[in-house]
Design a protein around this motif. Structure first.
Motif, mmCIF file in Angstrom:
data_model
loop_
_atom_site.group_PDB
_atom_site.id
_atom_site.type_symbol
_atom_site.label_atom_id
_atom_site.label_comp_id
_atom_site.label_asym_id
_atom_site.label_seq_id
_atom_site.Cartn_x
_atom_site.Cartn_y
_atom_site.Cartn_z
ATOM 1 N N ARG A 91 43.832 47.141 44.773
ATOM 2 C CA ARG A 91 42.756 47.670 43.921
ATOM 3 C C ARG A 91 42.360 46.612 42.897
ATOM 4 N NH1 ARG A 91 43.991 48.492 38.810
ATOM 5 N NH2 ARG A 91 46.109 49.028 38.140
ATOM 6 N N PRO A 92 41.107 46.638 42.450
ATOM 7 C CA PRO A 92 40.676 45.668 41.430
ATOM 8 C C PRO A 92 41.556 45.772 40.191
ATOM 9 C CG PRO A 92 38.804 46.852 42.336
ATOM 10 C CD PRO A 92 40.025 47.533 42.865
ATOM 11 N N TRP A 93 41.844 44.616 39.614
ATOM 12 C CA TRP A 93 42.741 44.562 38.468
ATOM 13 C C TRP A 93 42.098 43.699 37.400
ATOM 14 C CZ3 TRP A 93 48.257 41.990 38.409
ATOM 15 C CH2 TRP A 93 49.042 42.591 37.420
ATOM 16 N N TYR A 94 42.886 43.078 36.594
ATOM 17 C CA TYR A 94 42.395 42.270 35.486
ATOM 18 C C TYR A 94 41.602 41.078 36.005
ATOM 19 C CZ TYR A 94 42.590 39.331 31.296
ATOM 20 O OH TYR A 94 42.272 38.531 30.230
ATOM 21 N N GLN A 95 40.400 40.876 35.461
ATOM 22 C CA GLN A 95 39.483 39.823 35.876
ATOM 23 C C GLN A 95 39.290 39.901 37.393
ATOM 24 O OE1 GLN A 95 41.044 36.181 34.174
ATOM 25 N NE2 GLN A 95 40.255 36.685 32.133
ATOM 26 N N ALA A 96 39.543 38.834 38.120
ATOM 27 C CA ALA A 96 39.300 38.851 39.566
ATOM 28 C C ALA A 96 40.567 39.109 40.362
ATOM 29 C CB ALA A 96 38.681 37.523 39.999
ATOM 30 N N GLN A 97 41.642 39.478 39.686
ATOM 31 C CA GLN A 97 42.909 39.702 40.383
ATOM 32 C C GLN A 97 42.985 41.122 40.943
ATOM 33 O OE1 GLN A 97 45.579 38.737 37.216
ATOM 34 N NE2 GLN A 97 45.611 36.558 37.686
ATOM 35 N N GLU A 98 43.975 41.330 41.817
ATOM 36 C CA GLU A 98 44.143 42.639 42.457
ATOM 37 C C GLU A 98 45.586 43.121 42.282
ATOM 38 O OE1 GLU A 98 41.256 42.799 46.278
ATOM 39 O OE2 GLU A 98 42.733 41.170 46.317
ATOM 40 N N ALA A 99 45.715 44.409 42.044
ATOM 41 C CA ALA A 99 47.029 45.040 41.957
ATOM 42 C C ALA A 99 47.422 45.593 43.314
ATOM 43 C CB ALA A 99 47.015 46.156 40.917
ATOM 44 N N VAL A 100 48.720 45.701 43.540
ATOM 45 C CA VAL A 100 49.251 46.156 44.826
ATOM 46 C C VAL A 100 49.785 47.575 44.675
ATOM 47 C CG1 VAL A 100 50.921 45.714 46.661
ATOM 48 C CG2 VAL A 100 49.873 43.791 45.422
ATOM 49 N N LEU A 101 49.295 48.470 45.500
ATOM 50 C CA LEU A 101 49.762 49.853 45.536
ATOM 51 C C LEU A 101 50.434 50.111 46.871
ATOM 52 C CD1 LEU A 101 46.606 51.650 44.066
ATOM 53 C CD2 LEU A 101 48.608 50.795 42.834
ATOM 54 N N VAL A 102 51.398 51.018 46.855
ATOM 55 C CA VAL A 102 52.137 51.361 48.075
ATOM 56 C C VAL A 102 51.788 52.788 48.475
ATOM 57 C CG1 VAL A 102 54.418 51.617 49.132
ATOM 58 C CG2 VAL A 102 54.012 49.799 47.460
ATOM 59 N N ARG A 103 51.518 52.970 49.759
ATOM 60 C CA ARG A 103 51.236 54.300 50.312
ATOM 61 C C ARG A 103 52.452 54.727 51.128
ATOM 62 N NH1 ARG A 103 48.912 55.797 55.282
ATOM 63 N NH2 ARG A 103 48.048 57.916 55.255
ATOM 64 N N PRO A 104 53.359 55.516 50.537
ATOM 65 C CA PRO A 104 54.611 55.859 51.234
ATOM 66 C C PRO A 104 54.408 56.540 52.583
ATOM 67 C CG PRO A 104 54.742 56.431 48.911
ATOM 68 C CD PRO A 104 53.319 56.071 49.180
ATOM 69 N N ALA A 105 53.357 57.348 52.699
ATOM 70 C CA ALA A 105 53.139 58.060 53.958
ATOM 71 C C ALA A 105 52.869 57.110 55.111
ATOM 72 C CB ALA A 105 51.977 59.046 53.813
ATOM 73 N N GLY A 106 52.462 55.870 54.815
ATOM 74 C CA GLY A 106 52.183 54.912 55.873
ATOM 75 C C GLY A 106 53.378 54.102 56.309
ATOM 76 N N LEU A 107 54.527 54.294 55.668
ATOM 77 C CA LEU A 107 55.737 53.557 56.045
ATOM 78 C C LEU A 107 56.434 54.244 57.207
ATOM 79 C CD1 LEU A 107 57.040 52.929 52.427
ATOM 80 C CD2 LEU A 107 56.178 51.166 53.989
#
Length: 571
Positions: free
Chosen positions: A355-371
């Motif tokens: 997902r969009p994060w600070y400035q042009a960086q991106e944060a990483v999210l985990v979707r447990p149902a997809g594991l």
């Protein structure tokens, strides 16, 4: 004097609820409303303080008390009502007036030393004597040491009891304490508090609520597990982040905002749940009634993680050299930018989302149902990129999905299982004790003690005696026999709580963690700021430790290899 003011006013009116606690929100415009009083037509609203600033929605939430003598309530100026909690009168005005008169005539009601035990019994053991004493005393916030002595408590016990009582809502505590006042207030000076009535309120409000016994809560506290965290997993249906779901919507700056913030598990929730479940599995004796509730606690957490829309921030976005998002994009064959959907989210396979994060960086999210499970390649990929200093939430997620903790939670509940502390090898693994005794020419008592030192993270002298129940003479004999062998070394070490140690390296993490032998890191995780906690059944832990010894991988000091120094030139 306070009782007289309340009794003469409307707070104790017998015609229903006239007081409520509210959370009000308004657009964030830098207004300072702490202490502000709003009045209209006899109604009074007092702003107690700022509850939350929602920067995503640009709103500020205020905690306030709303008193309306008519009981009608209704809208408050321009504010939006976010939440309300009714506070019906606990003591009717006539009862308060009667108590006030009795206090003036007779002085304070005498303390009934037998009342805490009676109240604990009336709740069916839901409350222990420490909590009961505090509630009978009116749950004081601050109290002098001499006054604590009157109710049979010490300052440390008060702190402990206050912690246990945090699992109750304010309204429940008020109703419960209110029930202690007898129908005839004068009985408070003769027969004492009405513990039977309080017991009925307990059953009405807390039926089915699993609580920790005070002695067990104290043991868990020593292991770094809070009573509140343990009761959350023992009562998953009452725990919002486990029992409820919520929709997460894009907010400003790319953040995902849940409709129900209480229903969103975070990395600390998962880590806390794993610590609580592992602590309960390790601490509870086999055959203890509470062990039957442990498997459902884990099952409920797992069910929550199957929510296909659940996206978790597990603190794996950042590594030492920056965000790991570019490396993840490369691993999944995506360009350095782009690929987001209408919500701005970029999906990497089934289990990762950027997902969009600070400035042009991106944060990483985990979707447990997809594991796919604890061996999913996503774990190794993200852990490798984020490094060992990050990802405690991801490690907790992996443990929740794995089998080790599930086996530990299921142990000790079957009809053929041993009863008692699993940390006593003579009870949990008697055949292994006999094998160790034969292999080293030891008595079974000395062999049992050796297995405890070999496998357990906390084999202090006090713990070993508690687990085995041995008398001092028997304990002394076993220790002397084992100390005479080369299987252990005898020494004094800070915070160890014992004098016998395995012959290997020694780790001294900071409190509350206990010092522990380096060799034991192959049996369970050893962290810097938390006590080591096994994630497998204790009998299996004994077997694993002994398997290492039989395979030639027993405790030993590492040999220091150095280069020979060159002889100096003669002069």
């Amino acid at each position: 004097m306070l009782f007289e003011v309340i009794a003469d006013g409307r707070l104790a009116a017998a015609d229903g609820a006239v007081l409520r606690e509210v959370v009000l929100s308004e657009p964030q415009d830098k207004h300072e409303r702490l202490g502000q009083v709003l009045r209209r037509d006899g109604r009074t609203v007092v702003v107690l303080g700022c509850r939350q600033v929602d920067r995503e929605k640009g709103r500020v939430h205020w905690l306030a008390l709303d008193h309306d003598p008519s009981g009608a309530f209704g809208a408050i100026a321009h504010f939006v009502l976010e939440r309300e909690t009714a506070h019906p009168p606990v003591f009717p005005s006539d009862a308060l007036s009667a108590v006030t008169g009795l206090i003036r005539d007779k002085g304070p009601a005498p303390w009934q030393p037998e009342a805490p035990e009676a109240l604990a019994a009336a709740t069916g053991g839901g409350l222990g004597p420490v909590q009961s004493a505090l509630l009978l005393a009116g749950k004081p916030v601050q109290v002098a040491t001499d006054r604590l002595a009157t109710i049979g408590l010490k300052p440390r016990q008060k702190t402990f009891g206050d912690g246990l009582l945090t699992s109750f809502r304010l309204g429940d505590v008020a109703a419960f304490v209110g029930a202690l006042l007898p129908d005839s207030p004068g009985d408070l000076w003769t027969a004492g508090p009405d513990t039977a009535a309080a017991g009925r309120v307990w059953r009405e409000r807390f039926d089915g609520f699993v609580r920790l016994p005070e002695d067990l809560a104290a043991d868990l506290e020593l292991a770094g597990v809070s009573a509140r965290g343990a009761e959350d997993v023992l009562n998953p249906a009452r725990t919002p982040w486990i029992s409820r779901t919520t929709v997460q919507r894009p907010g400003r700056n790319g953040d995902l905002v849940p409709d129900d913030a209480w229903a969103l598990p975070g990395r600390h929730h998962l880590s806390g749940a794993v610590a609580a479940l592992a602590g309960l599995a390790y601490t509870l004796p086999y055959g203890h009634p509470l062990r039957a509730a442990l498997p459902e606690g884990l099952a409920a957490v797992r069910r929550r993680l199957t929510d296909p829309g659940l996206l978790l921030d597990l603190d794996v976005s950042w590594a030492e050299k920056g965000t790991i998002a570019p490396a993840l994009r490369k691993a999944y064959g995506l360009p350095a930018t782009g690929g987001g959907d209408a919500d701005g989210l970029t999906r990497l396979g089934d289990a990762l989302v950027l997902r969009p994060w600070y400035q042009a960086q991106e944060a990483v999210l985990v979707r447990p149902a997809g594991l796919t499970g604890p061996d999913d390649a996503v774990f190794g990929l993200v852990e490798g990129l984020a490094g060992p200093g990050r990802g405690s939430g991801l490690r907790a997620l992996r443990i929740v999905l794995g089998d080790d903790l599930a086996r530990a939670l299921s142990a000790g509940v079957g009809p053929g299982e041993p009863v008692g502390h699993a940390q006593d090898p003579t009870t949990s693994v008697p055949e292994l004790v006999a094998e160790v005794a034969g292999a080293h020419g030891l008595s079974e008592d000395a062999a049992a003690l050796y297995l405890q030192l070999l496998a357990l993270p906390d084999p202090t002298d006090r713990n070993c005696v508690r687990w085995t129940g041995w008398k001092p003479a028997r304990t002394k004999k076993a220790r002397a026999e084992l100390a005479a062998t080369d299987l252990v070394v005898e020494a004094k070490r800070p915070r160890a709580g014992r004098t016998l140690f395995l012959p290997c390296g020694w780790r001294e993490p900071k409190a509350p963690a206990l010092p522990v032998e380096v060799w034991k890191e192959r049996l369970y995780p050893v962290r810097e700021h938390a006590r080591a906690m096994p994630l497998v059944p204790v009998p299996e832990l004994f077997a694993r430790a002994w398997d290492h010894v039989r395979a030639g991988d027993g405790p030993a000091y590492e040999e220091l290899t150095t280069r020979a120094t060159r002889k100096g030139r003669r002069r």
